[in-house]
Design a protein around this motif. Structure first.
Motif, PDB file in Angstrom:
ATOM      1  N   TRP A  33     -24.318   6.031  12.319  1.00 47.36           N
ATOM      2  CA  TRP A  33     -25.457   6.191  11.424  1.00 47.36           C
ATOM      3  C   TRP A  33     -26.216   4.873  11.395  1.00 47.36           C
ATOM      4  O   TRP A  33     -25.615   3.808  11.239  1.00 47.36           O
ATOM      5  CB  TRP A  33     -25.005   6.537  10.010  1.00 47.36           C
ATOM      6  CG  TRP A  33     -24.507   7.937   9.836  1.00 47.36           C
ATOM      7  CD1 TRP A  33     -25.213   9.024   9.398  1.00 47.36           C
ATOM      8  CD2 TRP A  33     -23.183   8.420  10.087  1.00 47.36           C
ATOM      9  NE1 TRP A  33     -24.415  10.141   9.356  1.00 47.36           N
ATOM     10  CE2 TRP A  33     -23.155   9.793   9.778  1.00 47.36           C
ATOM     11  CE3 TRP A  33     -22.000   7.805  10.546  1.00 47.36           C
ATOM     12  CZ2 TRP A  33     -22.010  10.566   9.906  1.00 47.36           C
ATOM     13  CZ3 TRP A  33     -20.862   8.571  10.690  1.00 47.36           C
ATOM     14  CH2 TRP A  33     -20.867   9.942  10.366  1.00 47.36           C
ATOM     15  N   ASP A  79     -30.326   2.927  10.478  1.00 47.14           N
ATOM     16  CA  ASP A  79     -31.727   2.923  10.073  1.00 47.14           C
ATOM     17  C   ASP A  79     -32.462   2.068  11.097  1.00 47.14           C
ATOM     18  O   ASP A  79     -32.014   0.974  11.446  1.00 47.14           O
ATOM     19  CB  ASP A  79     -31.846   2.324   8.663  1.00 47.14           C
ATOM     20  CG  ASP A  79     -33.258   2.370   8.107  1.00 47.14           C
ATOM     21  OD1 ASP A  79     -34.182   1.824   8.755  1.00 47.14           O
ATOM     22  OD2 ASP A  79     -33.451   2.919   7.014  1.00 47.14           O
ATOM     23  N   MET A  80     -33.588   2.540  11.568  1.00 46.80           N
ATOM     24  CA  MET A  80     -34.305   1.847  12.636  1.00 46.80           C
ATOM     25  C   MET A  80     -34.839   0.480  12.207  1.00 46.80           C
ATOM     26  O   MET A  80     -35.220  -0.332  13.052  1.00 46.80           O
ATOM     27  CB  MET A  80     -35.469   2.721  13.129  1.00 46.80           C
ATOM     28  CG  MET A  80     -35.036   4.055  13.713  1.00 46.80           C
ATOM     29  SD  MET A  80     -34.127   3.862  15.257  1.00 46.80           S
ATOM     30  CE  MET A  80     -35.463   3.430  16.364  1.00 46.80           C
ATOM     31  N   ALA A 130     -37.715   6.779  12.218  1.00 46.46           N
ATOM     32  CA  ALA A 130     -36.753   7.812  12.596  1.00 46.46           C
ATOM     33  C   ALA A 130     -37.471   9.021  13.187  1.00 46.46           C
ATOM     34  O   ALA A 130     -37.001   9.633  14.159  1.00 46.46           O
ATOM     35  CB  ALA A 130     -35.923   8.218  11.383  1.00 46.46           C
ATOM     36  N   VAL A 140     -35.341  14.245   9.288  1.00 49.60           N
ATOM     37  CA  VAL A 140     -34.894  12.904   8.907  1.00 49.60           C
ATOM     38  C   VAL A 140     -34.376  12.922   7.466  1.00 49.60           C
ATOM     39  O   VAL A 140     -33.334  12.325   7.165  1.00 49.60           O
ATOM     40  CB  VAL A 140     -36.031  11.878   9.065  1.00 49.60           C
ATOM     41  CG1 VAL A 140     -35.622  10.527   8.486  1.00 49.60           C
ATOM     42  CG2 VAL A 140     -36.406  11.730  10.537  1.00 49.60           C
ATOM     43  N   SER A 163     -39.061   3.320   7.464  1.00 53.90           N
ATOM     44  CA  SER A 163     -37.802   3.767   8.054  1.00 53.90           C
ATOM     45  C   SER A 163     -37.889   5.249   8.423  1.00 53.90           C
ATOM     46  O   SER A 163     -37.413   5.676   9.477  1.00 53.90           O
ATOM     47  CB  SER A 163     -36.645   3.539   7.081  1.00 53.90           C
ATOM     48  OG  SER A 163     -36.361   2.171   6.947  1.00 53.90           O
ATOM     49  N   ARG A 187     -37.114  10.627  17.038  1.00 58.00           N
ATOM     50  CA  ARG A 187     -36.966  12.041  17.376  1.00 58.00           C
ATOM     51  C   ARG A 187     -38.085  12.510  18.309  1.00 58.00           C
ATOM     52  O   ARG A 187     -37.843  13.302  19.230  1.00 58.00           O
ATOM     53  CB  ARG A 187     -36.947  12.876  16.094  1.00 58.00           C
ATOM     54  CG  ARG A 187     -35.661  12.703  15.285  1.00 58.00           C
ATOM     55  CD  ARG A 187     -35.703  13.446  13.959  1.00 58.00           C
ATOM     56  NE  ARG A 187     -34.431  13.319  13.257  1.00 58.00           N
ATOM     57  CZ  ARG A 187     -33.436  14.210  13.309  1.00 58.00           C
ATOM     58  NH1 ARG A 187     -33.588  15.309  14.040  1.00 58.00           N
ATOM     59  NH2 ARG A 187     -32.315  14.015  12.657  1.00 58.00           N
ATOM     60  N   SER A 203     -32.831   7.127   6.559  1.00 57.72           N
ATOM     61  CA  SER A 203     -33.962   6.369   6.048  1.00 57.72           C
ATOM     62  C   SER A 203     -33.557   5.731   4.732  1.00 57.72           C
ATOM     63  O   SER A 203     -33.639   6.352   3.672  1.00 57.72           O
ATOM     64  CB  SER A 203     -35.170   7.296   5.842  1.00 57.72           C
ATOM     65  OG  SER A 203     -36.250   6.588   5.270  1.00 57.72           O
ATOM     66  N   LEU A 231     -34.853   3.744  21.396  1.00 57.02           N
ATOM     67  CA  LEU A 231     -33.906   3.111  20.475  1.00 57.02           C
ATOM     68  C   LEU A 231     -33.680   1.656  20.871  1.00 57.02           C
ATOM     69  O   LEU A 231     -33.751   0.748  20.025  1.00 57.02           O
ATOM     70  CB  LEU A 231     -32.584   3.877  20.498  1.00 57.02           C
ATOM     71  CG  LEU A 231     -31.520   3.464  19.490  1.00 57.02           C
ATOM     72  CD1 LEU A 231     -31.928   3.880  18.082  1.00 57.02           C
ATOM     73  CD2 LEU A 231     -30.175   4.090  19.845  1.00 57.02           C
ATOM     74  N   ASP A 246     -29.725   9.471  12.407  1.00 60.30           N
ATOM     75  CA  ASP A 246     -30.739   8.642  11.768  1.00 60.30           C
ATOM     76  C   ASP A 246     -30.672   8.784  10.247  1.00 60.30           C
ATOM     77  O   ASP A 246     -30.361   9.841   9.718  1.00 60.30           O
ATOM     78  CB  ASP A 246     -32.143   8.980  12.276  1.00 60.30           C
ATOM     79  CG  ASP A 246     -32.443  10.480  12.228  1.00 60.30           C
ATOM     80  OD1 ASP A 246     -31.646  11.227  11.628  1.00 60.30           O
ATOM     81  OD2 ASP A 246     -33.460  10.898  12.800  1.00 60.30           O
TER      82      ASP A 246
END
Length: 245
Positions: free
Chosen positions: A87, A89-90, A134, A198, A130, A138, A124, A150, A122
């Motif tokens: 898991w 968060d970007m 995400a 998300v 965030s 996708r 947020s 990514l 993903d």
């Protein structure tokens, strides 16, 4: 000094100590709940309430791996002996640290050899950007650029703090990642179904007890934070041995 003054001083000292202790407790609580703080050693996966499809039975860790051959946000053989679920968060700096400094070695040693599959989830946790990032992941995944996007986002992350990812920056990063149809990608950033996906992924993570990122689960063993390669090696080797691989 009179006895009255002594009593007043003692009362003042006790009150001051009480305030210090309360403040310390509040600060400690805040630190424990920081969603991207580094975590410690492997432990049993969380057993918090989860969707029925992820509950194997009472008292058992939830099964979080999917092994879906149509999963666009996974790498590695669908029938690999072991699945590593992550898991992230970007915009999480610790997620970027693991992605750039540790996971490439994990992928080379375990994924490329067919031993491990990595499934990405993903979340947020850090606001609207965030969520948008995400959604962008996708959207890139639908064009066959999951891993490239990514890695590009995490490689461009700052050394400290959360990445600034407005939509214009996401489109720029998509171009760097080789997303073929940037017009479609930019349009997809507004898709309601991707935003809903998300949100659902984030809710499911929270129901499972995932409150910090990056967070990993392998065969019921959970660990979080910017862990070194040795932690991944230990957990994956033990899981492979248990699987007879």
């Amino acid at each position: 000094m009179t006895s009255s003054l002594v009593r007043q001083r003692r009362v003042l000292i006790v009150a001051t100590l009480a305030i210090v202790l309360v403040l310390a407790a509040v600060i400690a609580s805040m630190l424990r709940t920081q969603p991207d703080a580094p975590a410690a050693t492997p432990t049993q996966a969380p057993t918090a309430t989860a969707p029925a499809t992820e509950q194997p039975g009472a008292g058992q860790p939830p099964v979080v791996e999917r092994r879906d051959p149509n999963d666009l946000m996974a790498i590695g053989a669908v029938d690999a002996p072991v699945v590593l679920v992550e898991w992230a968060d970007m915009r999480c700096p610790y997620c970027a640290l693991v992605a750039t400094q540790t996971l490439p070695d994990v992928i080379e040693k375990y994924v490329d050899t067919g031993k491990v599959r990595i499934e990405f989830r993903d979340v947020s946790f850090f606001g609207e950007q965030s969520t948008d990032a995400a959604v962008a992941l996708r959207a890139a995944s639908e064009q066959g650029r999951f891993r490239e996007f990514l890695e590009t986002v995490f490689a461009a992350a700052p050394d400290k703090g959360h990445a600034d990812l407005p939509r214009t920056r996401l489109v720029e990063l998509a171009g760097t990642a080789g997303v073929p149809d940037l017009a479609r990608f930019e349009s997809d950033l507004a898709r309601e179904d991707l935003h809903a996906a998300v949100a659902a992924s984030t809710t499911t993570a929270q129901q499972l007890g995932v409150s910090s990122v990056p967070f990993f689960v392998v065969n019921g063993t959970a660990f979080a934070g910017a862990q070194p390669l040795e932690t991944f090696t230990q957990v994956l080797d033990e899981a492979l041995a248990a699987a007879g691989a």
